[in-house]
Design a protein around this motif. Structure first.
Motif, PDB file in Angstrom:
ATOM      1  N   PRO A  45       9.718  -0.005  39.669  1.00  0.00           N
ATOM      2  CA  PRO A  45       9.565  -0.198  38.222  1.00  0.00           C
ATOM      3  C   PRO A  45       9.414   1.127  37.469  1.00  0.00           C
ATOM      4  N   ALA A  46       8.613   2.036  37.990  1.00  0.00           N
ATOM      5  CA  ALA A  46       8.446   3.343  37.335  1.00  0.00           C
ATOM      6  C   ALA A  46       9.728   4.154  37.412  1.00  0.00           C
ATOM      7  N   GLY A  47      10.392   4.085  38.560  1.00  0.00           N
ATOM      8  CA  GLY A  47      11.640   4.828  38.724  1.00  0.00           C
ATOM      9  C   GLY A  47      12.743   4.339  37.805  1.00  0.00           C
ATOM     10  N   ASN A  48      12.801   3.043  37.587  1.00  0.00           N
ATOM     11  CA  ASN A  48      13.838   2.484  36.711  1.00  0.00           C
ATOM     12  C   ASN A  48      13.539   2.715  35.235  1.00  0.00           C
ATOM     13  N   SER A  49      12.248   2.749  34.882  1.00  0.00           N
ATOM     14  CA  SER A  49      11.888   2.827  33.463  1.00  0.00           C
ATOM     15  C   SER A  49      11.455   4.221  33.020  1.00  0.00           C
ATOM     16  N   ASP A  50      11.104   5.088  33.976  1.00  0.00           N
ATOM     17  CA  ASP A  50      10.548   6.410  33.673  1.00  0.00           C
ATOM     18  C   ASP A  50       9.256   6.272  32.878  1.00  0.00           C
ATOM     19  N   ASP A  51       8.485   5.195  33.170  1.00  0.00           N
ATOM     20  CA  ASP A  51       7.241   4.882  32.463  1.00  0.00           C
ATOM     21  C   ASP A  51       6.055   5.192  33.373  1.00  0.00           C
ATOM     22  N   VAL A  52       5.273   6.167  32.981  1.00  0.00           N
ATOM     23  CA  VAL A  52       4.130   6.594  33.787  1.00  0.00           C
ATOM     24  C   VAL A  52       3.100   5.478  33.958  1.00  0.00           C
ATOM     25  N   ALA A  53       3.028   4.544  33.063  1.00  0.00           N
ATOM     26  CA  ALA A  53       2.076   3.439  33.164  1.00  0.00           C
ATOM     27  C   ALA A  53       2.351   2.548  34.371  1.00  0.00           C
ATOM     28  N   LEU A  54       3.553   2.626  34.924  1.00  0.00           N
ATOM     29  CA  LEU A  54       3.925   1.796  36.065  1.00  0.00           C
ATOM     30  C   LEU A  54       3.738   2.509  37.404  1.00  0.00           C
ATOM     31  N   CYS A  55       3.270   3.744  37.363  1.00  0.00           N
ATOM     32  CA  CYS A  55       3.050   4.536  38.575  1.00  0.00           C
ATOM     33  C   CYS A  55       1.664   4.284  39.145  1.00  0.00           C
ATOM     34  N   LEU A  56       1.508   4.600  40.420  1.00  0.00           N
ATOM     35  CA  LEU A  56       0.182   4.745  40.987  1.00  0.00           C
ATOM     36  C   LEU A  56      -0.269   6.139  40.568  1.00  0.00           C
ATOM     37  N   ASP A  57      -1.317   6.221  39.790  1.00  0.00           N
ATOM     38  CA  ASP A  57      -1.761   7.493  39.223  1.00  0.00           C
ATOM     39  C   ASP A  57      -2.461   8.311  40.304  1.00  0.00           C
TER      40      ASP A  57
END
Length: 123
Positions: A45-57
């Motif tokens: 999800p983070a890779g497809n959207s480039d959205d940091v909120a979807l990453c494991l921080d």
């Protein structure tokens, strides 16, 4: 179509100073532990959207581990590994992880001693 993933997030060489050891002389000094973590996390999800909120921080994970280990006293690196695994699973909803805790100063004629554990979230 849903794609199955075996994605991982790694934190390697996280160094934390803590009170660790079973001998009396160790109970009054700080020693360095080095932690390596491999955590299951769907990065798609983070890779497809480039959205940091979807990453494991990984910054927040590293901070939480550092705070836990530095603020407590331990006798065994096995205990450190268990506490770190519990924290990451509970606080960050990681479903599986491998934790390696190294104590490089444990044996004078060895480069390192370490334990490795794998834990998963109970459903």
């Amino acid at each position: 179509m849903k794609i199955a993933t075996k994605d991982r997030v790694l934190i390697e060489g996280l160094t934390v100073s803590t009170t660790i050891g079973v001998y009396d002389w160790e109970k009054n000094i700080k020693q360095q532990l080095v932690l390596d973590l491999e955590m299951a996390w769907n990065n798609q999800p983070a890779g497809n959207s480039d959205d940091v909120a979807l990453c494991l921080d990984y910054f927040k994970v590293s901070q939480a581990i550092t705070n836990l280990v530095a603020a407590n006293k331990f006798e065994l690196i096995e205990c450190v590994a268990e506490r770190v695994a519990e924290l990451v699973i509970q606080q960050f909803a990681v479903t599986w992880l491998r934790v390696k805790v190294s104590k490089p100063s444990a044996i004078t004629n060895a480069t390192n001693v370490a334990v490795v554990i794998e834990r998963s979230m109970h459903n």
